[in-house]
Scaffold this motif. Structure first.
Motif, PDB file in Angstrom:
ATOM      1  N   THR A 215       0.820  -1.215   0.000  1.00  0.00           N
ATOM      2  CA  THR A 215       0.000   0.000   0.000  1.00  0.00           C
ATOM      3  C   THR A 215       0.850   1.259   0.000  1.00  0.00           C
ATOM      4  OG1 THR A 215      -0.149  -0.099   2.422  1.00  0.00           O
ATOM      5  CG2 THR A 215      -1.924  -1.139   1.160  1.00  0.00           C
ATOM      6  N   ALA A 225      -3.485  -2.469  -7.031  1.00  0.00           N
ATOM      7  CA  ALA A 225      -4.396  -3.135  -7.962  1.00  0.00           C
ATOM      8  C   ALA A 225      -4.951  -2.206  -9.032  1.00  0.00           C
ATOM      9  CB  ALA A 225      -5.555  -3.769  -7.189  1.00  0.00           C
ATOM     10  N   SER A 247      -3.044 -11.423  -0.854  1.00  0.00           N
ATOM     11  CA  SER A 247      -4.413 -11.068  -1.203  1.00  0.00           C
ATOM     12  C   SER A 247      -4.547 -10.712  -2.681  1.00  0.00           C
ATOM     13  CB  SER A 247      -4.880  -9.881  -0.345  1.00  0.00           C
ATOM     14  OG  SER A 247      -6.133  -9.415  -0.791  1.00  0.00           O
ATOM     15  N   ARG A 248      -5.505 -11.337  -3.337  1.00  0.00           N
ATOM     16  CA  ARG A 248      -5.819 -10.967  -4.715  1.00  0.00           C
ATOM     17  C   ARG A 248      -6.310  -9.526  -4.782  1.00  0.00           C
ATOM     18  NH1 ARG A 248      -4.547 -12.016  -9.606  1.00  0.00           N
ATOM     19  NH2 ARG A 248      -4.690 -14.267  -9.211  1.00  0.00           N
ATOM     20  N   GLN A 249      -6.984  -9.077  -3.746  1.00  0.00           N
ATOM     21  CA  GLN A 249      -7.477  -7.699  -3.712  1.00  0.00           C
ATOM     22  C   GLN A 249      -6.320  -6.705  -3.765  1.00  0.00           C
ATOM     23  OE1 GLN A 249      -9.996  -6.932  -0.357  1.00  0.00           O
ATOM     24  NE2 GLN A 249     -10.514  -4.858  -0.994  1.00  0.00           N
ATOM     25  N   THR A 250      -5.186  -7.061  -3.170  1.00  0.00           N
ATOM     26  CA  THR A 250      -4.023  -6.168  -3.190  1.00  0.00           C
ATOM     27  C   THR A 250      -3.427  -6.061  -4.586  1.00  0.00           C
ATOM     28  OG1 THR A 250      -3.464  -6.660  -0.886  1.00  0.00           O
ATOM     29  CG2 THR A 250      -1.685  -5.821  -2.294  1.00  0.00           C
ATOM     30  N   TRP A 251      -3.304  -7.208  -5.276  1.00  0.00           N
ATOM     31  CA  TRP A 251      -2.524  -7.244  -6.509  1.00  0.00           C
ATOM     32  C   TRP A 251      -3.365  -7.115  -7.773  1.00  0.00           C
ATOM     33  CZ3 TRP A 251       2.085  -6.180  -5.175  1.00  0.00           C
ATOM     34  CH2 TRP A 251       2.595  -6.640  -3.966  1.00  0.00           C
ATOM     35  N   GLY A 252      -4.670  -7.239  -7.652  1.00  0.00           N
ATOM     36  CA  GLY A 252      -5.520  -7.006  -8.803  1.00  0.00           C
ATOM     37  C   GLY A 252      -5.687  -8.219  -9.697  1.00  0.00           C
ATOM     38  N   PRO A 253      -6.586  -8.121 -10.674  1.00  0.00           N
ATOM     39  CA  PRO A 253      -6.959  -9.283 -11.488  1.00  0.00           C
ATOM     40  C   PRO A 253      -5.928  -9.698 -12.521  1.00  0.00           C
ATOM     41  CG  PRO A 253      -8.122  -7.330 -12.243  1.00  0.00           C
ATOM     42  CD  PRO A 253      -7.395  -6.927 -11.003  1.00  0.00           C
ATOM     43  N   GLN A 417      -3.966 -12.923   5.258  1.00  0.00           N
ATOM     44  CA  GLN A 417      -3.401 -12.136   4.167  1.00  0.00           C
ATOM     45  C   GLN A 417      -1.879 -12.234   4.140  1.00  0.00           C
ATOM     46  OE1 GLN A 417      -4.800  -8.109   4.104  1.00  0.00           O
ATOM     47  NE2 GLN A 417      -3.323  -7.417   2.589  1.00  0.00           N
TER      48      GLN A 417
END
Length: 708
Positions: A215, A225, A247-253, A417
């Motif tokens: 972050t 992300a 976390s997928r939320q951290t690194w994006g799709p 996480q």
């Protein structure tokens, strides 16, 4: 367009400042000439104009600096070009000193991306100690061997330094000086200049290692992300990031996440053999056993291997080291390092301290319960823990800290996480169990946390609270209707033996009953392994506390034998039933009702072993004694008659078996009613026997000799 308008405003400021300065110089120049103008003879006027122009000039100068420095209206910050052109540290990947074991699949995933035409971003993530940096270094070495340009950047928790390092990487990849000049003067943002160039260049691998605070990567406050910062998946080559954040939320799709797991036993054993090849005679098996003990954690394996490779070490074989861990764990793997508190690089290399970095980061991010929740989980066994046990009430009762459902959820999410906590999605049979959430620590995370707890230590208060809530959870599970509580019961079972041991000198019988009640539920759930575990531990404890001849001990021995039957170990079950029957006959006399139970249990086990004749003799004796001692309508008498009938059926005497089943059906309909479950069982047994009887009659008819 907005960027062009900002550049235009900066340009006008520069022009205004220069013009004012030029006008001021002209005035001064004219003032000192031999023929000054008429108005110049007025001294007050000249100095007033001079002072006013000086103030305007300075104001324009500082306004220009504010715009160029990224003022609130969105100006682009200039970048010092000298820092970009000359790197102040090595950007070569670290050397890999030993073979990388057990990571072939992960290396192939990275290699395929490096060799492919599209580029992209891969994140190697997982808890501290899993070898993320080592994997990245090996991938970098392989990429360099294939002719790729490799640049290694170490995240220093400094977004400006990361920007400089990535700009240096782009400069190595021929980013034009003109674009750097535009970034230097603020006409374009450096991050966009770098990534616009990296998107056009292929054949490179850039590694950004240890990005454990994503972050703060920047520039600005946008999340990674969003792919507008320094880490993007849009290059012509591959950006490889290592991080504890999973976390997928951290690194994006668009990031390819490689979530590292502990090494398998064979790969872990190979790591130990690489480090200490002379540490065992049956080296491979001993090394794998030690690797399993260390949970396949590369950091722990390397620490153990390094220790055993030193000639002066006390424990130089795999077996000796594994035995020493029981008594010397704190010295061997839990030792403190004096520099770990101030140097994160040291903390990463020390088993005891490597996870402190993650916990400290969670503390800074506001997850204040992460550490106490981790400590509570570490006090339980190595097996998965049911999520329903970790309640706000438990956390508060144990630690004295205020807790809510939301803050406990947040603590667990933070631990997950950062890879310190896993949530298996299947129960012990491998079947998905959505109704029973699970929490599991890595074995070494658990052991290090339990043995090296920071103050306040979990004293009797912590353990007392834990035991009280375990009892409450077992009671709630056993009272659930139908099969609802079965998945949670299986998760609770491994944690109850220690629960009993802690209370052997206290309220032993109450805790014993807790284990017995859960074992009964596990028996109904056909969870034979967990049922056996609890019955065996109860029997051992009762033998120590109550004695081998105590009635409760004899009941527990019989329960353990039944659990062995459920596991299929009928021979050992028969031995325990014989011992229990003999002890009860010696202690209670031949006509005690418990004798009937033991004799019936032994007969059933003999039937499982195929000794139907002996089983039938015992069942006849049990039925006769039950009718005499308990009466013909007693439930045990009806059960004995049904058991004898089933054994006679196995012997082939279907006629007598059917007669006994008819009598049992009639008695149960009369006593219990036609719809009672026991009545239905008896009716089903009768139908089965009648079918066998009919089959036997047909076989005999076909065996009659033919007439001529």
């Amino acid at each position: 367009m907005a960027g062009n308008r900002r550049a235009a405003r900066v340009g006008s400021a520069v022009s205004g400042s220069s013009a004012a300065i030029a006008f001021l110089v002209a005035i001064v120049t004219n003032y000192v000439t031999a023929q000054p103008p008429k108005w110049a003879e007025n001294t007050v006027l000249v100095w007033s104009v001079f002072a006013g122009l000086a103030v305007v000039s300075l104001g324009l100068f500082f306004w220009e600096r504010r715009l160029a420095a990224g003022a609130p209206d969105g100006g682009v910050r200039p970048v010092p070009l000298g820092r970009i052109a000359v790197g102040g540290h090595s950007m070569n990947p670290p050397a890999v000193s030993a073979p990388v074991r057990g990571r072939a699949a992960e290396l192939e995933r990275i290699g395929a991306l490096v060799r492919g035409p599209g580029g992209g971003m891969v994140v190697v993530c997982g808890a501290g100690g899993l070898g993320k940096t080592t994997l990245a270094a090996e991938a970098a070495a392989q990429a360099r061997d294939q002719g790729q340009v490799v640049v290694w950047i170490r995240w220093r928790d400094d977004p400006e330094q990361l920007g400089q390092d990535l700009a240096q990487a782009a400069h190595i990849l021929d980013l034009p000086e003109s674009r750097l000049e535009e970034a230097r003067t603020g006409r374009v943002s450096l991050v966009d200049a770098v990534w616009e160039h990296l998107a056009t260049v292929t054949g490179w691998l850039i590694v950004v290692d240890n990005v454990d605070t994503p972050t703060r990567v920047g520039p600005g406050s946008g999340p990674p992300a969003a792919y507008r910062g320094w880490l993007r998946p849009h290059g012509g080559g591959v950006l490889l990031v290592t991080s504890r954040d999973t976390s997928r939320q951290t690194w994006g799709p668009d990031a390819d996440l490689i979530h590292l797991q502990p090494l398998a036993d064979d790969a872990g054993g190979a790591v130990l053999l690489d480090a200490a090849p002379h540490a065992g005679t049956a080296a491979e098996a001993e090394a794998e056993a030690l690797a399993a003990r260390l949970g396949g954690l590369p950091l722990g394996l390397n620490a153990a291997g390094a220790y055993m490779s030193v000639p002066t070490s006390r424990h130089r074989t795999f077996t000796a080291y594994q035995h020493a861990l029981e008594a010397e764990f704190t010295d061997l793997l839990g030792a403190e390092h004096p520099a770990a508190a101030t140097d994160p690089a040291v903390a990463r290399r020390v088993v005891r301290h490597t996870w402190d970095l993650s916990i400290d980061q969670l503390d800074q991010d506001g997850y204040t319960l992460a550490r106490p929740v981790l400590q509570l989980l570490a006090l339980l066994e190595r097996a998965p823990v049911p999520r329903t046990l970790m309640t706000p009430e438990l956390v508060t009762d144990a630690t004295g800290l205020p807790a809510t459902a939301a803050t406990v959820d947040a603590a667990l999410a933070g631990l997950h996480q950062y890879g310190l906590l896993h949530t298996p999605e299947a129960d012990g049979s491998g079947v998905a169990s959505p109704t029973a959430g699970q929490l599991q620590l890595h074995p070494l995370v658990r052991e290090v946390t339990a043995r090296t707890l920071a103050r306040p230590e979990p004293t009797t208060t912590w353990l007392t609270a834990l035991d009280e809530h375990i009892t409450q959870t077992v009671e709630a599970v056993t009272n659930m209707p139908g099969r609802t509580g079965w998945p949670t019961a299986r998760l609770l079972a491994p944690h109850l033996p220690a629960h009993l041991d802690r209370n052997t000198q206290g309220d032993f019988l109450t805790v014993r009953n807790t284990l017995d009640s859960l074992a009964g539920l596990l028996g109904a759930a056909r969870a034979a392994s967990e049922e056996f575990l609890l019955h065996r531990h109860v029997l051992d404890a009762e033998t120590r506390v109550l004695g081998s001849d105590h009635p409760d001990t004899l009941i527990s021995r019989s329960s353990l034998a039944n659990a062995l039957n459920h596991l299929g170990d009928h021979r050992q079950a028969a031995e325990l039933h014989r011992q229990t029957l003999a002890d009860r006959e010696r202690l209670l006399g031949p006509d005690h009702p418990d004798i009937l139970i033991s004799r019936g249990n032994l007969a059933n086990t003999l039937s499982e072993l195929g000794d139907h004749q002996h089983a039938a003799e015992l069942h006849r004796q049990t039925l006769s004694d039950s009718e005499r001692l308990l009466g013909p309508d007693h439930p045990h008498t009806l059960t004995s008659r049904g058991n004898l009938a089933k054994t006679l059926n196995d012997l082939g005497d279907h006629q007598e078996a059917a007669e006994l089943h008819r009598q049992t059906v009639a008695d149960r309909e009369r006593i219990l009613g036609p719809d009672h479950p026991d009545t239905l069982i008896s009716r089903n047994n009768l139908a089965h026997t009648q079918a066998r009887l009919a089959e036997g009659g047909r076989r005999r008819w076909w065996q009659l000799p033919r007439r001529g």
